[in-house]
Design an enzyme around this catalytic site. Structure first.
Site, short mmCIF file in Angstrom:
data_model
loop_
_atom_site.label_atom_id
_atom_site.label_comp_id
_atom_site.label_asym_id
_atom_site.label_seq_id
_atom_site.Cartn_x
_atom_site.Cartn_y
_atom_site.Cartn_z
N ASP A 192 0.81 -1.23 0.00
CA ASP A 192 0.00 0.00 0.00
C ASP A 192 0.84 1.27 0.00
OD1 ASP A 192 -2.31 -1.64 0.25
OD2 ASP A 192 -1.96 -1.76 2.40
N LYS B 236 2.48 2.18 -5.06
CA LYS B 236 3.25 1.69 -6.23
C LYS B 236 2.50 1.93 -7.53
CE LYS B 236 3.21 -2.35 -4.44
NZ LYS B 236 2.73 -2.07 -3.08
N GLY C 197 -4.31 -3.98 -4.63
CA GLY C 197 -5.31 -3.02 -5.08
C GLY C 197 -4.59 -1.72 -5.30
N HIS C 198 -4.65 -1.18 -6.50
CA HIS C 198 -4.03 0.13 -6.65
C HIS C 198 -5.02 1.14 -7.19
CE1 HIS C 198 -2.21 -2.66 -9.68
NE2 HIS C 198 -2.95 -1.93 -10.47
N GLN D 261 2.15 -5.82 -3.25
CA GLN D 261 2.50 -5.94 -1.81
C GLN D 261 3.85 -5.25 -1.53
OE1 GLN D 261 1.41 -9.28 -3.30
NE2 GLN D 261 -0.56 -8.31 -3.03
#
Ligand code: IMP
Length: 448
Positions: free
Chosen positions: A13, A16, A40-41, A223
């Site tokens: 988180d 990235k 999740g981005h 991650q």
């Protein structure tokens, strides 16, 4: 052969997606190499917000090659939903390519992940329950089902039967669950296969061709280093290797194809799920940072644990990833703090000082962070577009990090938007001298 890997240097988180997106704008291909829809981005640009789980960040730039590499565990339902959503919003997805060797998350992986966590009770890891662990376990046990298996009904069915056999006992409570019906599952997955067929390819070869042509290829990690199954805070980790070395394995390229490794860190630290976190804060300061930073999981919506920046852990991440540059995100969140604390070493239960990340979990679990205090700043940073515009205290904070880690800071994030960044002088020095990605990165400094 400019290959640049972007990895999380903390517990995930770190932002990235935004950094990869910025590099992708200047690059030719983006490759995801591990993890799955546990990632999740969020990317914010042109007044729109995009929340992606499986799709490589470059997908928002038309014409880029966007690869889901063999190291990814792919939930085809999540992927086809993302494809639908992107198309509905007018995004050209023709650049997507999916490795035929990527492993598939199956319905039983989701059930096992869920059941496994419940069984662990108070000892649970706090997984995202996206079936990641059970899928990688099947891969290692050679019981996995791969993307290419979707193209042959007979093989698919045979492999599902073989994969289910040793799981009978653990799946007993779901015996009547429709999701585990052999024919229904086969049909559902064949449908996904038909929908994905046009994207399935020998992605290792495609990526190599781009590298050979001198294109800029961005390898996008998911991650973070401290969630790495080998190097992270085991067992409170994910089931893949988010470190840079895994880019080679998960994309099918060799170590010499990697020229640069960017580590992304927030200006503070967060963690979701259980496990040691020496700089964790609680109380009103934690709440304030959580709210200001929007620290709620994109995948599960869980509140993230929040803490001061941990330079012992960051230095460790720099070492195991061979970081060549740092991107420091969310610096704006720290505005308004009178003083900032940065952890420079840990104190063990018996009084020993640890300058390096302790390899022994018991030591880490009892480690107390010791801090250097630095003056904070009150100004908002959101409109700063060059290092000179940052308050002196913010510049000193960044300099302290770079000096301690011995890695230059190339990029500073000051808000969620694509333009809310500063490309530093160090990035111009690094890339202006003819190194990797040089012309593209150096051509557009944000100095106004
Ligand atoms: P899993 O990857 O779902 O098996 O979860 C294992 C651990 O990794 C849990 O602590 C999760 O919260 C954490 N985790 C997995 N993916 C992410 C991510 O993208 N960001 C932050 N933590 C993650």
């Amino acid at each position: 052969m400019p290959g640049i890997v972007v990895v999380g240097a903390q517990w995930g988180d770190e932002g990235k997606g935004k950094i990869t997106d910025l590099l992708a704008e200047r690059g030719d291909a983006v490759v995801r190499f591990q993890g799955g829809s546990n990632a999740g981005h969020t990317i914010v640009g042109n007044g729109e917000t995009w929340k992606l789980h499986l799709m490589p960040s470059g997908i928002l730039h038309p014409g880029k090659l966007c690869v889901i590499g063999n190291g990814v565990v792919l939930d085809p339902k999540v992927l086809t939903d993302e494809l639908d959503e992107l198309r509905r919003r007018g995004v050209d997805t023709s650049g997507l390519r999916i490795s035929a060797n990527a492993h598939l998350i199956m319905p039983y992986h989701l059930l096992l992940d869920h059941a496994g966590e419940i069984k662990l009770g108070r000892l649970q890891i706090g997984t995202t329950r996206r079936g990641i662990g059970p899928c990688y376990a099947d891969k290692a046990a050679r019981l996995g089902i791969r993307v290419q298996d979707l193209l042959d009904e007979k093989i698919l069915k045979k492999k599902i039967v073989a994969a289910l056999e040793p799981k009978r006992l653990s799946l007993r409570e779901f015996a009547k669950d429709q999701r585990l019906d052999l024919q229904a599952m086969t049909d559902e997955y064949l449908t996904y296969g038909r929908r994905m067929q046009m994207y399935i390819a020998d992605t290792s070869r495609l990526v190599q061709e781009r590298l050979d042509a001198g294109d800029l290829v961005v390898f996008e990690g998911a991650q973070g280093a401290l969630l790495d199954i080998d190097h992270g805070t085991y067992p409170f980790v994910t089931s893949s290797n988010p470190v840079a070395g895994a880019a080679c394995i998960g994309a099918g390229v060799g170590p010499k194809d990697i020229d640069e490794v960017w580590g992304v860190t927030k200006g503070y630290t967060t963690r979701v799920g259980a496990g040691p976190f020496p700089t964790e804060l609680d109380g009103s300061l934690a709440d304030e940072l959580r709210q200001r930073g929007g620290e709620f999981g994109t995948v599960t919506g869980r509140s993230r644990r929040v803490g001061w920046l941990d330079l012992v852990a960051l230095r460790y991440a720099a070492r195991i990833n061979s970081l060549t540059a740092l991107a420091v995100t969310k610096l704006d969140v720290l505005s308004g703090q009178e003083k900032l604390c940065v952890c420079t070493h840990y104190r063990g239960a018996e009084g020993a000082e640890f300058d390096h990340f302790p390899y022994h979990q018991t030591v880490l679990h009892h480690a107390v962070a010791e801090y250097e205090e630095m003056p904070g700043w009150s100004e908002s940073l959101r409109d700063c577009r060059s290092e000179h515009e940052l308050p002196e205290a913010a510049r000193n904070y960044l300099q302290f990090i770079a000096d301690f880690i011995k890695v230059p800071i190339a990029l500073i994030g000051l808000g969620p938007g694509r333009d809310e960044v500063i490309w530093t002088k160090a990035s111009a020095d690094m890339y202006g001298s003819g190194a990797v990605a040089a012309p593209a990165l150096a051509a557009e400094p944000n100095d106004r």
